[in-house]
Design a protein around this motif. Structure first.
Motif, PDB file in Angstrom:
ATOM      1  N   GLN A 202       0.833  -1.209   0.000  1.00  0.00           N
ATOM      2  CA  GLN A 202       0.000   0.000   0.000  1.00  0.00           C
ATOM      3  C   GLN A 202       0.863   1.254   0.000  1.00  0.00           C
ATOM      4  O   GLN A 202       0.573   2.227  -0.693  1.00  0.00           O
ATOM      5  CB  GLN A 202      -0.926  -0.020   1.218  1.00  0.00           C
ATOM      6  CG  GLN A 202      -1.906   1.155   1.261  1.00  0.00           C
ATOM      7  CD  GLN A 202      -2.853   1.051   2.446  1.00  0.00           C
ATOM      8  OE1 GLN A 202      -2.629   0.280   3.373  1.00  0.00           O
ATOM      9  NE2 GLN A 202      -3.924   1.848   2.412  1.00  0.00           N
ATOM     10  N   ARG A 203       1.943   1.224   0.768  1.00  0.00           N
ATOM     11  CA  ARG A 203       2.839   2.378   0.850  1.00  0.00           C
ATOM     12  C   ARG A 203       3.496   2.677  -0.493  1.00  0.00           C
ATOM     13  O   ARG A 203       3.698   3.829  -0.858  1.00  0.00           O
ATOM     14  CB  ARG A 203       3.914   2.128   1.904  1.00  0.00           C
ATOM     15  CG  ARG A 203       4.815   3.341   2.185  1.00  0.00           C
ATOM     16  CD  ARG A 203       5.955   2.940   3.117  1.00  0.00           C
ATOM     17  NE  ARG A 203       5.491   2.142   4.240  1.00  0.00           N
ATOM     18  CZ  ARG A 203       6.283   1.337   4.955  1.00  0.00           C
ATOM     19  NH1 ARG A 203       7.559   1.217   4.647  1.00  0.00           N
ATOM     20  NH2 ARG A 203       5.775   0.652   5.962  1.00  0.00           N
ATOM     21  N   TYR A 204       3.806   1.636  -1.251  1.00  0.00           N
ATOM     22  CA  TYR A 204       4.513   1.815  -2.521  1.00  0.00           C
ATOM     23  C   TYR A 204       3.584   1.747  -3.733  1.00  0.00           C
ATOM     24  O   TYR A 204       4.040   1.784  -4.871  1.00  0.00           O
ATOM     25  CB  TYR A 204       5.620   0.752  -2.666  1.00  0.00           C
ATOM     26  CG  TYR A 204       6.807   1.027  -1.776  1.00  0.00           C
ATOM     27  CD1 TYR A 204       7.912   1.733  -2.225  1.00  0.00           C
ATOM     28  CD2 TYR A 204       6.806   0.588  -0.450  1.00  0.00           C
ATOM     29  CE1 TYR A 204       8.986   1.993  -1.397  1.00  0.00           C
ATOM     30  CE2 TYR A 204       7.878   0.845   0.397  1.00  0.00           C
ATOM     31  CZ  TYR A 204       8.964   1.550  -0.090  1.00  0.00           C
ATOM     32  OH  TYR A 204      10.026   1.805   0.738  1.00  0.00           O
ATOM     33  N   GLY A 205       2.297   1.642  -3.491  1.00  0.00           N
ATOM     34  CA  GLY A 205       1.339   1.630  -4.581  1.00  0.00           C
ATOM     35  C   GLY A 205       1.415   0.394  -5.447  1.00  0.00           C
ATOM     36  O   GLY A 205       1.199   0.457  -6.662  1.00  0.00           O
ATOM     37  N   LEU A 206       1.697  -0.758  -4.831  1.00  0.00           N
ATOM     38  CA  LEU A 206       1.834  -2.011  -5.556  1.00  0.00           C
ATOM     39  C   LEU A 206       0.750  -2.983  -5.129  1.00  0.00           C
ATOM     40  O   LEU A 206       0.149  -2.845  -4.059  1.00  0.00           O
ATOM     41  CB  LEU A 206       3.215  -2.643  -5.291  1.00  0.00           C
ATOM     42  CG  LEU A 206       4.433  -1.810  -5.686  1.00  0.00           C
ATOM     43  CD1 LEU A 206       5.700  -2.496  -5.189  1.00  0.00           C
ATOM     44  CD2 LEU A 206       4.493  -1.629  -7.196  1.00  0.00           C
ATOM     45  N   ALA A 207       0.507  -3.979  -5.959  1.00  0.00           N
ATOM     46  CA  ALA A 207      -0.414  -5.050  -5.598  1.00  0.00           C
ATOM     47  C   ALA A 207       0.337  -6.093  -4.776  1.00  0.00           C
ATOM     48  O   ALA A 207       1.487  -6.420  -5.075  1.00  0.00           O
ATOM     49  CB  ALA A 207      -0.998  -5.687  -6.849  1.00  0.00           C
ATOM     50  N   THR A 208      -0.313  -6.598  -3.736  1.00  0.00           N
ATOM     51  CA  THR A 208       0.297  -7.658  -2.943  1.00  0.00           C
ATOM     52  C   THR A 208       0.305  -8.945  -3.760  1.00  0.00           C
ATOM     53  O   THR A 208      -0.743  -9.380  -4.232  1.00  0.00           O
ATOM     54  CB  THR A 208      -0.482  -7.892  -1.640  1.00  0.00           C
ATOM     55  OG1 THR A 208      -0.571  -6.667  -0.923  1.00  0.00           O
ATOM     56  CG2 THR A 208       0.195  -8.952  -0.783  1.00  0.00           C
ATOM     57  N   PRO A 209       1.474  -9.565  -3.967  1.00  0.00           N
ATOM     58  CA  PRO A 209       1.502 -10.787  -4.776  1.00  0.00           C
ATOM     59  C   PRO A 209       0.768 -11.917  -4.093  1.00  0.00           C
ATOM     60  O   PRO A 209       0.759 -12.029  -2.858  1.00  0.00           O
ATOM     61  CB  PRO A 209       3.002 -11.095  -4.904  1.00  0.00           C
ATOM     62  CG  PRO A 209       3.630 -10.415  -3.737  1.00  0.00           C
ATOM     63  CD  PRO A 209       2.808  -9.186  -3.492  1.00  0.00           C
ATOM     64  N   ALA A 210       0.132 -12.759  -4.893  1.00  0.00           N
ATOM     65  CA  ALA A 210      -0.557 -13.923  -4.357  1.00  0.00           C
ATOM     66  C   ALA A 210       0.462 -14.962  -3.918  1.00  0.00           C
ATOM     67  O   ALA A 210       1.569 -15.027  -4.438  1.00  0.00           O
ATOM     68  CB  ALA A 210      -1.495 -14.509  -5.417  1.00  0.00           C
ATOM     69  N   ALA A 211       0.078 -15.790  -2.979  1.00  0.00           N
ATOM     70  CA  ALA A 211       1.003 -16.777  -2.433  1.00  0.00           C
ATOM     71  C   ALA A 211       1.542 -17.711  -3.504  1.00  0.00           C
ATOM     72  O   ALA A 211       2.710 -18.051  -3.530  1.00  0.00           O
ATOM     73  CB  ALA A 211       0.322 -17.586  -1.332  1.00  0.00           C
TER      74      ALA A 211
END
Length: 434
Positions: A202-211
């Protein structure tokens, strides 16, 4: 924003480059220091010992990042080569100096692929090649710093002083990275630390990768197997062979350029200045190659760059007017270093996040065999009185790299025109040339 990641990795790679190039800058002065007892034949061996350490460091970097994270690996590597530089400065003999360079090599070898993988992970699509190129300008800024320190300090203070400078990263870079560098999102997800990954994303404006994207806890054996899955084994081998030739060039020329230019009749000041100029060309080349590669693909750029490297390095064997030689050395720097960097950029494109650090680490690690061979070969040429062949042999290595990349491009084209069952592989291979 990705800026903080690139900036901190840039600082680390700057000190990595300083430590790598400082040996070549200090070498002429070390060879005339009777208390150390360094001879031309053993000088090449010492350079190869350091690059053997880099080989081991690069091959183990992927495993280490899986266990302790990319941030901690960067910190450990920086501390390792900083302390080893201090040991070099106080070494009483060649054996002790060589052992310290071996330790430094472990840190240097593990740092670079880890930094590249971290920047590739945080880089936005469409700017990855450029940002990797920006990162690698640090390596050559470190080379410029090394040659500048040589010009300023060697004559008045001796070679030991410049190795004392190598302790600075422990005092400057390690605290900054420890406080401000974010951890790899892939590592956090792979370890089940989802909330931490989400906060950083969220801080870097990225999507959290899926496991499942990061391997879902796959063992190291499975990650290594991805490098040889289906038709990818051919791509992997071609990358390795190209990296062997590319790092033979980078480390061979970096180590022996001042001495080779002195053998051509230039004085010590001019010889060290050539090392500065070639790294200045390397910085310019990184920006140019990265920008072009984002449009036309890293393999296409690397192929042309290696061909131009062959022509420019071979031409260094001709004793031209000093001004013309400076221009030629600068041109060689533009193509020589960024050609190898675009190989790393291509690897970052082709392999998924779960195996990217390992793929880059093994590409650089296998390439370290070339890095070991290049400095050793230079020492043998000097020891046998055949140093006049040096630039020609380095040019042959560039031609070999060009050939390997041409084969790789043909393989990628064949894959894109292949059957539907190869669609996933073909999609990744498409990024090699487009």
């Amino acid at each position: 924003m990705v800026t903080i990641v690139v900036a901190l990795c840039w600082l680390l790679v700057f000190f990595d480059g300083l430590d790598m190039f400082i040996y070549g800058a200090a070498l002429p002065d070390m060879l005339v220091d009777s208390t150390l007892g360094l001879k031309p034949s053993s000088a090449g061996d010492v350079g190869s010992v350091a690059t053997f350490g880099m080989l081991v460091g690069a091959l183990t970097a992927g495993l280490a990042t899986d266990r302790i994270g990319r941030k901690r690996v960067l910190l450990l590597c920086c501390a390792l080569f900083s302390v080893a530089s201090g040991l070099c400065a106080v070494a009483p003999d060649v054996t002790t100096f060589g052992a310290a360079r071996l330790i430094a090599g472990l840190g240097l070898g593990g740092l670079l692929p880890t930094a590249i993988a971290l920047v590739a992970e945080y880089a936005p699509e469409g700017r990855r090649n450029f940002l990797i190129g920006v990162l690698m300008t640090a390596h050559h800024a470190g080379g410029i710093a090394a040659s500048t320190l040589g010009l300023w300090l060697l004559e008045d203070f001796g070679w030991r002083t410049v190795f004392f400078i190598g302790v600075i990263p422990l005092l400057v870079a390690v605290p900054l990275v420890g406080k401000f560098m974010p951890e790899s999102l892939a590592f956090l997800v792979n370890k089940g630390r989802i909330p931490a990954a989400e906060r950083i994303a969220q801080r870097y404006g990225l999507a959290t990768p899926a496991a499942e994207t990061v391997g879902d806890g796959a063992p190291r054996k499975a990650v290594l197997a991805q490098l040889f899955s289906r038709k990818r084994w051919q791509v992997t081998i071609l990358f390795w062979l190209t990296s062997f030739a590319g790092l033979l060039l980078v480390y061979g020329v970096s180590t022996w350029l001042p001495s080779l230019m002195r053998a051509e009749g230039y004085n010590l000041g001019s010889s060290l200045a050539f090392l500065l100029v070639i790294n200045g060309g390397g910085i310019v080349g990184m920006f140019i190659a990265g920008k072009i590669a984002d449009r036309f693909g890293p393999v296409r750029v690397a192929t042309i760059w290696f061909a131009l490297t062959a022509a420019s390095v071979y031409s260094l064997g001709a004793h031209l007017a000093l001004a013309a030689t400076y221009v030629l050395v600068f041109a060689a720097g533009i193509f020589l270093f960024s050609a190898q960097t675009m190989v790393y950029a291509a690897v970052a494109h082709v392999y998924p996040t779960s195996s990217r650090a390992t793929a880059i680490g093994w590409t650089t690690g296998i390439g370290r065999f070339g890095a070991v061979f290049g400095p050793w070969m230079g020492g043998q040429l000097f020891a046998t009185g055949n140093q006049g062949w040096g630039f020609g042999i380095f040019a042959v290595a560039a031609v070999f790299a060009t050939g390997m990349l041409l084969v790789l491009s043909l393989l990628a084209a064949k894959s894109r025109n292949g059957s539907a069952k190869d669609a996933e592989f073909s999609n990744r291979e498409h990024s090699l040339t487009v």
